[in-house]
Enzyme design. Structure first.
Site, mmCIF file in Angstrom:
data_model
loop_
_atom_site.group_PDB
_atom_site.id
_atom_site.type_symbol
_atom_site.label_atom_id
_atom_site.label_comp_id
_atom_site.label_asym_id
_atom_site.label_seq_id
_atom_site.Cartn_x
_atom_site.Cartn_y
_atom_site.Cartn_z
ATOM 1 N N ARG A 108 31.805 -31.240 -60.898
ATOM 2 C CA ARG A 108 31.603 -32.484 -61.658
ATOM 3 C C ARG A 108 30.965 -33.564 -60.774
ATOM 4 O O ARG A 108 31.324 -34.732 -60.844
ATOM 5 C CB ARG A 108 32.918 -32.993 -62.256
ATOM 6 C CG ARG A 108 33.616 -32.018 -63.174
ATOM 7 C CD ARG A 108 32.760 -31.657 -64.397
ATOM 8 N NE ARG A 108 33.415 -30.639 -65.193
ATOM 9 C CZ ARG A 108 33.207 -29.327 -65.055
ATOM 10 N NH1 ARG A 108 32.335 -28.891 -64.164
ATOM 11 N NH2 ARG A 108 33.829 -28.461 -65.807
ATOM 12 N N GLU A 155 37.301 -38.222 -64.828
ATOM 13 C CA GLU A 155 35.930 -37.730 -65.035
ATOM 14 C C GLU A 155 34.982 -38.819 -65.505
ATOM 15 O O GLU A 155 33.894 -38.965 -64.948
ATOM 16 C CB GLU A 155 35.930 -36.569 -66.034
ATOM 17 C CG GLU A 155 36.186 -35.215 -65.412
ATOM 18 C CD GLU A 155 35.668 -34.076 -66.274
ATOM 19 O OE1 GLU A 155 34.622 -34.269 -66.947
ATOM 20 O OE2 GLU A 155 36.284 -33.008 -66.273
ATOM 21 N N SER A 186 37.246 -34.193 -71.821
ATOM 22 C CA SER A 186 38.215 -34.067 -70.734
ATOM 23 C C SER A 186 38.199 -35.327 -69.877
ATOM 24 O O SER A 186 37.154 -35.699 -69.340
ATOM 25 C CB SER A 186 37.883 -32.843 -69.871
ATOM 26 O OG SER A 186 37.960 -31.663 -70.639
#
Length: 338
Positions: free
Chosen positions: A166, A334, A238
């Site tokens: 990520r 995130e 998420s």
């Protein structure tokens, strides 16, 4: 025909992000042609102001009004650039909706992106986050991208984005320096299915030789069953990264919590399921203000109606502190807080 730039003032942003938090931009411009970006530098009212680039708005949490200019990337287009013995090289402009692009590649018979089906957001945002799901990440099929540099007005081609979990160069050395224009993917001509995740394997158990379309349909069904539709319930997908821990730390946690969900990594570390940690800490379904943990998936925070940026910040901080206290594991958010 020369490009035009329609600069708007005091624009509401809640419809431009999937979380739907109330926020306004001092200035807003929608970019449909690359040439328009050069005109931004000629606007005296924008001199020295901060910039915020939005695509699909699926990875942004707006905590207050934005005092600068929001650049909404809406350049469209997709094409096959070429082929060789190994790959089909497929290009998409940054404003393309990610899932629509994935579906288009599958319609052409080009597999490779099916495990990334139904991820919200735009093509231009995908490399920044190195989006991933069900055993596949952008880095696995990335070939190159073009990006526009604000300071010089130059367009660069980049083949090494320094991808990590990520993560990419656009969160570090190139952060806020420019905007992605297009992305080219290398899709394998000798396609092999990626069925390493249990949910996917179970969903396809009755199909002896699933093709890329089968996998995409299965993953769409799984995501729709687990995750809220952002068109109905505001969310950013998420919300926390799955934390990485050492084998020793994972083994110690497993002794204390036999149900611990973890996945071995190539470097010897283990990836823990953040959703499992959050659920075990008792946060599933709980709320602070109008921000809540989704009752079907603890990894997702939602806007239950009228949530503020402060609600989301408070909820995410409370979850992180509780997980750290209970498991000694630090969760990382995130989405980007603005």
């Amino acid at each position: 025909m020369p490009p035009e730039l329609f600069l708007q003032t005091d624009v509401a942003l809640e419809s431009l992000t999937t979380f739907g938090l109330v926020s306004r931009a001092r200035f807003y411009v929608r970019i449909t042609r690359p040439e328009q970006l050069r005109l931004l530098a000629l606007q005296p009212e924008l001199a020295g102001l901060p910039r915020l680039v939005l695509g699909g708005g699926s990875n942004v949490i707006l905590t207050e009004d934005f005092p600068g200019v929001v650049i909404h990337m809406a350049i469209k287009g997709r094409s096959l650039l070429g082929q060789d013995e190994q790959f089909n090289y497929v290009r998409a402009e940054a404003g393309e909706v990610w899932h629509d692009f994935v579906a288009w590649t599958l319609e052409q018979g080009w597999g490779g992106l099916e495990n990334l089906s139904l991820i919200p957001g735009s093509v231009g945002a995908a490399p920044i986050q190195n989006i991933g799901a069900y055993g596949v990440e952008i880095k696995d099929c990335f070939h190159a991208l073009t990006w526009y540099e604000f300071a010089t007005g130059e367009v660069h081609t980049l083949t090494d984005c320094r991808f990590a979990y990520r993560d990419s160069i656009f969160k570090h050395a190139l952060r806020d320096l420019g905007i992605i224009l297009s992305v080219t993917f290398a899709l394998p001509r000798s396609w092999q299915p990626r069925l390493g995740y249990g949910d996917v394997a179970r969903a396809l158990a009755e199909i002896s030789h699933p093709d890329a379309q089968d996998i995409s349909r299965a993953i769409c069904a799984i995501r729709l069953a687990k995750l809220p539709d952002p068109k109905i319930t505001g969310n950013a997908g998420s919300f926390f990264k799955n934390p990485l821990v050492s084998a020793e730390r994972r083994d110690a946690l497993l002794q204390q919590y036999p149900g611990l969900v973890s996945y071995p990594q190539a470097d010897g570390q283990y990836k823990l399921a953040a959703g499992w940690l959050i659920e075990q800490a008792g946060w599933k379904g709980r709320a602070i203000g109008q921000a809540a943990v989704y009752e079907k998936q603890a990894l997702v925070l939602i806007n239950s109606g009228g949530a503020t940026g402060r609600d989301v910040v408070a909820l995410s901080q409370a979850i992180r502190l509780d997980v750290l206290a209970r498991f000694g594991v630090q969760l990382e958010v995130e989405p980007v807080f603005v």
